[in-house]
Design a protein around this motif. Structure first.
Motif, PDB file in Angstrom:
ATOM      1  N   UNK A 189       2.259   0.541   5.030  1.00  0.00           N
ATOM      2  CA  UNK A 189       2.377   1.187   6.332  1.00  0.00           C
ATOM      3  C   UNK A 189       2.458   2.712   6.178  1.00  0.00           C
ATOM      4  N   UNK A 190       3.065   3.185   5.106  1.00  0.00           N
ATOM      5  CA  UNK A 190       3.168   4.636   4.921  1.00  0.00           C
ATOM      6  C   UNK A 190       1.797   5.274   4.797  1.00  0.00           C
ATOM      7  N   UNK A 191       0.878   4.594   4.139  1.00  0.00           N
ATOM      8  CA  UNK A 191      -0.461   5.154   3.965  1.00  0.00           C
ATOM      9  C   UNK A 191      -1.190   5.221   5.306  1.00  0.00           C
ATOM     10  N   UNK A 192      -0.976   4.228   6.174  1.00  0.00           N
ATOM     11  CA  UNK A 192      -1.630   4.228   7.479  1.00  0.00           C
ATOM     12  C   UNK A 192      -1.068   5.335   8.359  1.00  0.00           C
ATOM     13  N   UNK A 193       0.226   5.588   8.259  1.00  0.00           N
ATOM     14  CA  UNK A 193       0.798   6.700   9.030  1.00  0.00           C
ATOM     15  C   UNK A 193       0.156   8.020   8.632  1.00  0.00           C
ATOM     16  N   UNK A 194      -0.168   8.178   7.350  1.00  0.00           N
ATOM     17  CA  UNK A 194      -0.814   9.407   6.896  1.00  0.00           C
ATOM     18  C   UNK A 194      -2.248   9.506   7.405  1.00  0.00           C
ATOM     19  N   UNK A 195      -2.902   8.368   7.556  1.00  0.00           N
ATOM     20  CA  UNK A 195      -4.308   8.357   7.955  1.00  0.00           C
ATOM     21  C   UNK A 195      -4.504   8.204   9.466  1.00  0.00           C
ATOM     22  N   UNK A 196      -3.419   8.016  10.197  1.00  0.00           N
ATOM     23  CA  UNK A 196      -3.517   7.660  11.607  1.00  0.00           C
ATOM     24  C   UNK A 196      -4.254   8.696  12.444  1.00  0.00           C
ATOM     25  N   UNK A 234       4.170  10.058  -3.410  1.00  0.00           N
ATOM     26  CA  UNK A 234       4.828   9.928  -4.702  1.00  0.00           C
ATOM     27  C   UNK A 234       4.291   8.812  -5.558  1.00  0.00           C
ATOM     28  N   UNK A 235       2.956   8.605  -5.511  1.00  0.00           N
ATOM     29  CA  UNK A 235       2.324   7.544  -6.299  1.00  0.00           C
ATOM     30  C   UNK A 235       1.092   8.122  -6.984  1.00  0.00           C
ATOM     31  N   UNK A 236       0.443   7.294  -7.806  1.00  0.00           N
ATOM     32  CA  UNK A 236      -0.772   7.737  -8.486  1.00  0.00           C
ATOM     33  C   UNK A 236      -1.969   7.637  -7.542  1.00  0.00           C
ATOM     34  N   UNK A 237      -3.073   8.290  -7.909  1.00  0.00           N
ATOM     35  CA  UNK A 237      -4.284   8.208  -7.081  1.00  0.00           C
ATOM     36  C   UNK A 237      -4.862   6.797  -7.113  1.00  0.00           C
ATOM     37  N   UNK A 238      -4.679   6.101  -8.241  1.00  0.00           N
ATOM     38  CA  UNK A 238      -5.127   4.706  -8.308  1.00  0.00           C
ATOM     39  C   UNK A 238      -4.334   3.836  -7.331  1.00  0.00           C
ATOM     40  N   UNK A 239      -3.027   4.131  -7.233  1.00  0.00           N
ATOM     41  CA  UNK A 239      -2.194   3.378  -6.296  1.00  0.00           C
ATOM     42  C   UNK A 239      -2.598   3.662  -4.853  1.00  0.00           C
ATOM     43  N   UNK A 243      -2.700  12.561  -0.712  1.00  0.00           N
ATOM     44  CA  UNK A 243      -1.987  11.333  -0.366  1.00  0.00           C
ATOM     45  C   UNK A 243      -1.054  10.907  -1.491  1.00  0.00           C
ATOM     46  N   UNK A 244      -1.543  11.016  -2.737  1.00  0.00           N
ATOM     47  CA  UNK A 244      -0.725  10.641  -3.881  1.00  0.00           C
ATOM     48  C   UNK A 244       0.530  11.496  -3.956  1.00  0.00           C
ATOM     49  N   UNK A 245       0.366  12.798  -3.736  1.00  0.00           N
ATOM     50  CA  UNK A 245       1.524  13.703  -3.794  1.00  0.00           C
ATOM     51  C   UNK A 245       2.504  13.414  -2.670  1.00  0.00           C
ATOM     52  N   UNK A 301      -6.989  10.094  11.917  1.00  0.00           N
ATOM     53  CA  UNK A 301      -8.431   9.964  11.832  1.00  0.00           C
ATOM     54  C   UNK A 301      -9.108  11.064  11.043  1.00  0.00           C
ATOM     55  N   UNK A 302      -8.322  12.000  10.524  1.00  0.00           N
ATOM     56  CA  UNK A 302      -8.873  13.094   9.721  1.00  0.00           C
ATOM     57  C   UNK A 302      -9.042  12.650   8.267  1.00  0.00           C
ATOM     58  N   UNK A 303      -9.805  13.425   7.523  1.00  0.00           N
ATOM     59  CA  UNK A 303     -10.042  13.141   6.108  1.00  0.00           C
ATOM     60  C   UNK A 303      -8.854  13.622   5.284  1.00  0.00           C
ATOM     61  N   UNK A 304      -8.326  12.744   4.418  1.00  0.00           N
ATOM     62  CA  UNK A 304      -7.188  13.079   3.557  1.00  0.00           C
ATOM     63  C   UNK A 304      -7.593  12.792   2.115  1.00  0.00           C
ATOM     64  N   UNK A 305      -7.434  13.772   1.261  1.00  0.00           N
ATOM     65  CA  UNK A 305      -7.830  13.595  -0.133  1.00  0.00           C
ATOM     66  C   UNK A 305      -6.880  12.648  -0.845  1.00  0.00           C
ATOM     67  N   UNK A 306      -7.396  11.987  -1.881  1.00  0.00           N
ATOM     68  CA  UNK A 306      -6.570  11.098  -2.676  1.00  0.00           C
ATOM     69  C   UNK A 306      -5.422  11.834  -3.335  1.00  0.00           C
ATOM     70  N   UNK A 307      -5.688  13.066  -3.777  1.00  0.00           N
ATOM     71  CA  UNK A 307      -4.641  13.849  -4.433  1.00  0.00           C
ATOM     72  C   UNK A 307      -3.513  14.179  -3.467  1.00  0.00           C
TER      73      UNK A 307
END
Length: 324
Positions: free
Chosen positions: A1-8, A23-28, A18-20, A10-16
């Protein structure tokens, strides 16, 4: 759910980024994005070298925003507000909570229902983050038998809120459907428990389509619509709409407890789209056809069968216009 709140948004968010932020890796991040999209049925676009975005932005529900949008004089009617990302059914949840002593005025909303329920055991299609799924628990000293008109009174409240938001041609179909151009826009589900002479409790559920993707609505067996389909209608805030509905529905609960359905009858008649038209009433394995002759001050439907008036209680039957 935290990732969806960041993407809600509709804008483009880089993996880096989001990871920062998470607090997770880019693979995560990659795994979380794809898992969220798969589980929640959201369409997430991956732009190589640039990041991720939702194809359609979401306004997620926020308890603080909802409460802040309710006028101060009405806020005291909400004793508890619960907002869930994912739940089986807001009505089922509050029925369980009621048995554990949850107070009158408990309001529950959810982003998604895994087992949303409509009237007569039907499934209520409940995709994530787009519609309103709301249930309200109320306690009465009255017995369950006198609450038969409550779903009709609540229908007038929902219709009034939508009309005030500038939505034209809102109508009601007995006992619990809210319509736009005679297509189902919202439905109410009333569940009651208690002693014959009181006290009793009621959970009033509302499902309102704000944006319902056609692919997810394919299983609906009747004409339907959503607020996004209403021509020339600007975007309506889900949080503000939830607040307006909570304000009006809690007012209905209070007023019904003192006055019953009678005071709401004029509003019901104004929104009733089938009065004077041929309809068929389905009761268990029987059907009755006649002219819809309005409702009684208790909320029962009056059916004119060649000059003979028969009444039907809301909990027993289903009404269908003869043309459908």
């Amino acid at each position: 759910m935290r990732i969806i709140r960041r993407l809600a948004d509709g804008e483009l968010h880089s993996g880096a980024d989001l990871a920062q932020a998470l607090g997770v890796s880019r693979a995560a991040v990659w795994k979380a994005v794809h898992k969220a999209g798969e589980i929640l049925g959201l369409e997430v676009r991956s732009v190589r070298g640039r990041g991720y975005r939702l194809v359609a932005p979401l306004e997620l529900l926020d308890a603080e925003r909802i409460l802040a949008a309710i006028p101060h004089q009405a806020r005291h009617r909400i004793e508890r507000l619960e907002v869930y990302a994912d739940i089986d059914s807001t009505n089922s949840h509050l029925m369980r909570e009621a048995q554990q002593g949850a107070p009158s005025g408990t309001l529950c909303l959810a982003e998604r229902q895994r087992a949303g329920r409509g009237r007569r055991g039907r499934t209520w299609i409940s995709p994530f983050g787009t519609n309103i799924y709301l249930s309200l628990l109320w306690r009465y000293p009255l017995g369950p038998a006198v609450l038969g008109g409550l779903s009709l009174a609540a229908g007038t409240a929902v219709a009034g809120v939508l009309e005030a938001e500038g939505i034209p041609d809102i109508g009601l179909k007995w006992p619990n459907d809210v319509l736009w151009h005679r297509r189902k826009l919202a439905g109410l589900l009333l569940e009651v428990a208690g002693e014959a002479q009181g006290p009793s409790l009621v959970v009033l559920g509302l499902g309102l389509n704000t944006r319902l993707p056609a692919a997810q609505a394919a299983a609906i067996d009747q004409p339907w619509t959503d607020l996004d389909s209403v021509a020339e209608l600007g975007a309506i805030s889900r949080n503000r709409l939830a607040a307006r509905l909570a304000e009006r529905l809690t007012d209905i609960m209070v007023r019904y407890g003192g006055d019953g359905f009678g005071p709401f009858l004029p509003a019901w008649e104004r929104f009733d789209r089938y009065r004077g038209e041929p309809v068929t009433i389905h009761l268990a394995d029987q059907s009755f056809s006649g002219m819809h002759a309005g409702v009684t001050p208790q909320g029962a439907l009056r059916l004119d069968m060649d000059g003979n008036i028969r009444t039907f209680q809301a909990g027993e039957v289903s009404l269908r216009p003869n043309a459908i």
